[in-house]
Design an enzyme around this catalytic site. Structure first.
Site, PDB file in Angstrom:
ATOM      1  N   SER A  93       0.826  -1.215   0.000  1.00 53.10           N
ATOM      2  CA  SER A  93       0.000   0.000   0.000  1.00 53.10           C
ATOM      3  C   SER A  93       0.862   1.268   0.000  1.00 53.10           C
ATOM      4  O   SER A  93       0.566   2.236  -0.711  1.00 53.10           O
ATOM      5  CB  SER A  93      -0.965   0.007   1.186  1.00 53.10           C
ATOM      6  OG  SER A  93      -0.289  -0.235   2.392  1.00 53.10           O
TER       7      SER A  93
ATOM      8  N   HIS B  82      -1.935  -8.880   2.094  1.00 47.09           N
ATOM      9  CA  HIS B  82      -1.619  -7.596   2.749  1.00 47.09           C
ATOM     10  C   HIS B  82      -2.762  -7.287   3.726  1.00 47.09           C
ATOM     11  O   HIS B  82      -3.088  -8.116   4.576  1.00 47.09           O
ATOM     12  CB  HIS B  82      -1.422  -6.548   1.639  1.00 47.09           C
ATOM     13  CG  HIS B  82      -0.822  -5.246   2.081  1.00 47.09           C
ATOM     14  ND1 HIS B  82      -0.128  -5.081   3.251  1.00 47.09           N
ATOM     15  CD2 HIS B  82      -0.813  -4.006   1.484  1.00 47.09           C
ATOM     16  CE1 HIS B  82       0.284  -3.817   3.344  1.00 47.09           C
ATOM     17  NE2 HIS B  82      -0.133  -3.146   2.297  1.00 47.09           N
TER      18      HIS B  82
ATOM     19  N   HIS C 249       5.675 -12.662   7.636  1.00 49.17           N
ATOM     20  CA  HIS C 249       5.896 -11.275   7.229  1.00 49.17           C
ATOM     21  C   HIS C 249       7.095 -11.215   6.283  1.00 49.17           C
ATOM     22  O   HIS C 249       8.031 -11.994   6.422  1.00 49.17           O
ATOM     23  CB  HIS C 249       6.168 -10.367   8.437  1.00 49.17           C
ATOM     24  CG  HIS C 249       5.951  -8.928   8.132  1.00 49.17           C
ATOM     25  ND1 HIS C 249       6.933  -8.121   7.616  1.00 49.17           N
ATOM     26  CD2 HIS C 249       4.834  -8.159   8.213  1.00 49.17           C
ATOM     27  CE1 HIS C 249       6.437  -6.914   7.420  1.00 49.17           C
ATOM     28  NE2 HIS C 249       5.170  -6.903   7.761  1.00 49.17           N
TER      29      HIS C 249
ATOM     30  N   ARG D 169       3.056  -4.593  16.769  1.00 48.89           N
ATOM     31  CA  ARG D 169       1.676  -4.101  16.613  1.00 48.89           C
ATOM     32  C   ARG D 169       0.708  -5.175  17.114  1.00 48.89           C
ATOM     33  O   ARG D 169      -0.360  -4.872  17.640  1.00 48.89           O
ATOM     34  CB  ARG D 169       1.396  -3.762  15.138  1.00 48.89           C
ATOM     35  CG  ARG D 169       2.327  -2.694  14.580  1.00 48.89           C
ATOM     36  CD  ARG D 169       2.161  -2.527  13.079  1.00 48.89           C
ATOM     37  NE  ARG D 169       2.447  -3.756  12.352  1.00 48.89           N
ATOM     38  CZ  ARG D 169       2.249  -3.942  11.062  1.00 48.89           C
ATOM     39  NH1 ARG D 169       1.750  -2.978  10.323  1.00 48.89           N
ATOM     40  NH2 ARG D 169       2.557  -5.095  10.480  1.00 48.89           N
TER      41      ARG D 169
ATOM     42  N   ASP E  78      -2.319  -8.377  11.807  1.00 48.87           N
ATOM     43  CA  ASP E  78      -3.682  -8.778  11.442  1.00 48.87           C
ATOM     44  C   ASP E  78      -4.229  -9.926  12.286  1.00 48.87           C
ATOM     45  O   ASP E  78      -5.440 -10.161  12.308  1.00 48.87           O
ATOM     46  CB  ASP E  78      -3.721  -9.174   9.961  1.00 48.87           C
ATOM     47  CG  ASP E  78      -3.420  -7.986   9.061  1.00 48.87           C
ATOM     48  OD1 ASP E  78      -3.944  -6.900   9.342  1.00 48.87           O
ATOM     49  OD2 ASP E  78      -2.655  -8.150   8.099  1.00 48.87           O
TER      50      ASP E  78
END
Ligand SMILES: CC(C)(COP(=O)(O)OP(=O)(O)OC[C@H]1O[C@@H](n2cnc3c(N)ncnc32)[C@H](O)[C@@H]1OP(=O)(O)O)[C@@H](O)C(=O)NCCC(=O)NCCS
Length: 443
Positions: free
Chosen positions: A240, A270, A317, A326, A372
């Site tokens: 992105s 993604h 990843h 995160r 995620d």
């Protein structure tokens, strides 16, 4: 002039000579080399992008302007009565590298409030779309539809000078970013709440108004602030961010560039992975048919997914080689606010089992969870159960990082992006030493 634009202008004047000196005096200095594996393999590890806004260390994870996630949350001014910072303060921080004062933050809050109103035609466009269009299609379309608002285009057509490009990009970025929470809420309520819209509250900040327009009570405003900040930036090479940067490098304005970046975020490898995680968990629970999840049946389900040739969503990843900070930040939020939630417990059980399964499977370079794997649980707990909307939340957050980046791209005069391709035959010739790579030419 807004305080932030003034500060940014000073920073731009400071930084420009550094970039110009590097280009003028050190352009030939090597910072790496490219292998055949990297050329075919998606450019993994090739150093060919420059950003000062965030840096991703494979072992440590992300730092925003030099600060880790906990340091960032601790440093920035907080919304009164809230545990998380103003998104507006974070926007100042990403753009300038400085922690804003409370007064500076409130100046950005007012600037965003002044630009918050979404043009009426955006609603017309969205309502004309099939109601089963994916929310990411609606989000990207809404952003693109607003391109006619671009200040950059108007000024470009009037002959704007190159060193003013950043100023017009800043104006577009501010106007666009300020509207994104309202656009996301408009899509949510249009798709899932019978188009019963909630008017914006002009007094609220970015995160607070988003929660309000979505129709979710406190502490969802804090969830939104945390979520947007965590998802904002992950240096420049992810799909992105890189797409936004690439499209903007053609001097396509912020609307074109962000819409394209959002399209990239919509891929399952993604940003869409956050909805895939929830889908995976729901399918797993359905299969259990009311039985308790155990480490054994979780392990079995993970193997079933891998044996079916699918990926475990939320794990792995391209850069990270440890648990994503995160993920950790969101896990800590859950431990504090929803420690007994059954979905959170299940996600923790997956965290216990999946790295071992993926290691035994032996393919992925990183068996640890990414952002995620945890984010949907929090949304679900606070009542946002329509998981195909989750990537839009990611998109609002990602916009903060990529819009800050393209503002700086224009400030530093980065040119149109145009890496070189070679043919398979050329690679075979270099591999067999029939030719040396120097003979491939450089442009
Ligand atoms: C994120 C991701 C796209 C990175 O891809 P990458 O850089 O190519 O990752 P790797 O180098 O570790 O991939 C090597 C192999 O392991 C596989 N792999 C990586 N992550 C995997 C996962 N979670 N489950 C199963 N297999 C995985 C890859 O598909 C690849 O297989 P192949 O050799 O058959 O093509 C990948 O880990 C993935 O698909 N994860 C699941 C989706 C996800 O959570 N995305 C969000 C990322 S923030």
């Amino acid at each position: 002039m807004a305080k932030l634009k003034e500060r940014l202008s000073a920073k731009v004047q400071e930084q420009r000579p550094r970039t110009q000196k590097l280009l003028k005096e050190h352009a030939d200095v090597k910072i790496g080399e490219v292998t055949i594996g990297q050329a075919i393999g998606g450019g993994r590890g090739v150093r060919m992008l420059v950003t000062d806004i965030s840096y991703l260390d494979p072992m440590e994870g992300i730092r925003f302007r030099g600060k880790t996630i906990p340091e960032t949350f601790a440093a920035l001014p907080k919304v009164p009565g809230s545990g998380y910072p103003y998104v507006e303060a974070f926007w100042w921080f990403l753009l300038t590298g400085d922690v804003p004062t409370n007064e500076e933050t409130l100046d950005v809050v007012r600037e965003f409030q002044a630009h918050r109103e979404v043009p009426a035609y955006v609603g017309t466009v969205l309502r004309a779309m099939p109601r089963d269009a994916h929310p990411m299609v609606m989000f990207s379309t809404a952003i693109l539809a607003m391109e006619r608002e671009s200040t950059f285009v108007k000024r470009y057509n009037q002959g704007m000078k190159k060193d003013e490009y950043w100023d017009a990009t800043y104006d577009d970025a501010t106007s666009l970013l300020a509207k994104l929470p309202s656009i996301a809420a408009l899509i949510y309520r249009l798709k899932y709440k019978g188009d019963a819209q909630i008017a914006a509250d002009p007094k609220l900040d970015f995160g607070g108004n988003f929660a309000h327009q979505m129709g979710f009570a406190k502490p969802y405003d804090d969830v939104a602030r945390m979520y947007f900040i965590l998802h904002s930036d992950h240096e420049s090479g992810n799909v992105s961010a890189h797409t936004t940067h690439l499209v903007a490098s053609a001097l396509s304005d912020a609307y074109y560039a962000l819409s394209a970046g959002i399209d990239g975020l919509a891929g399952p490898l993604h940003g869409l992975a956050n909805q895939e995680v929830l889908r995976w968990i729901m399918k797993f629970q359905e299969k259990l048919g009311g039985a308790e999840p155990t480490e054994e049946n979780v392990k079995q389900a993970l193997w079933d997914t891998l044996k079916a040739g699918q990926v475990i969503p939320g794990y792995g990843h391209a850069v990270l080689r440890k648990t994503d900070p995160r993920y950790v930040a969101q896990m800590e939020f859950c431990q504090k606010h929803l420690p007994h939630d059954p979905l959170f417990k299940l996600v923790n059980m997956i965290y216990k089992v999946a790295p071992g399964v993926l290691t035994e499977h032996g393919k992925t370079k990183n068996p640890w969870p990414n952002v995620d794997a945890q984010s949907g649980v929090i949304q679900w707990y606070y009542g946002l159960k329509e998981w195909d909307f989750y990537t839009v939340l990611f998109g609002v957050g990602r916009a903060i990082g990529v819009l800050a980046n393209i503002t700086w791209d224009r400030a530093l005069g980065y040119p149109i992006e145009r890496p070189k391709s070679v043919t398979t035959k050329m690679l075979e010739d270099v591999a067999s030493k029939a030719i040396h790579h120097d003979e491939l030419g450089s442009d």
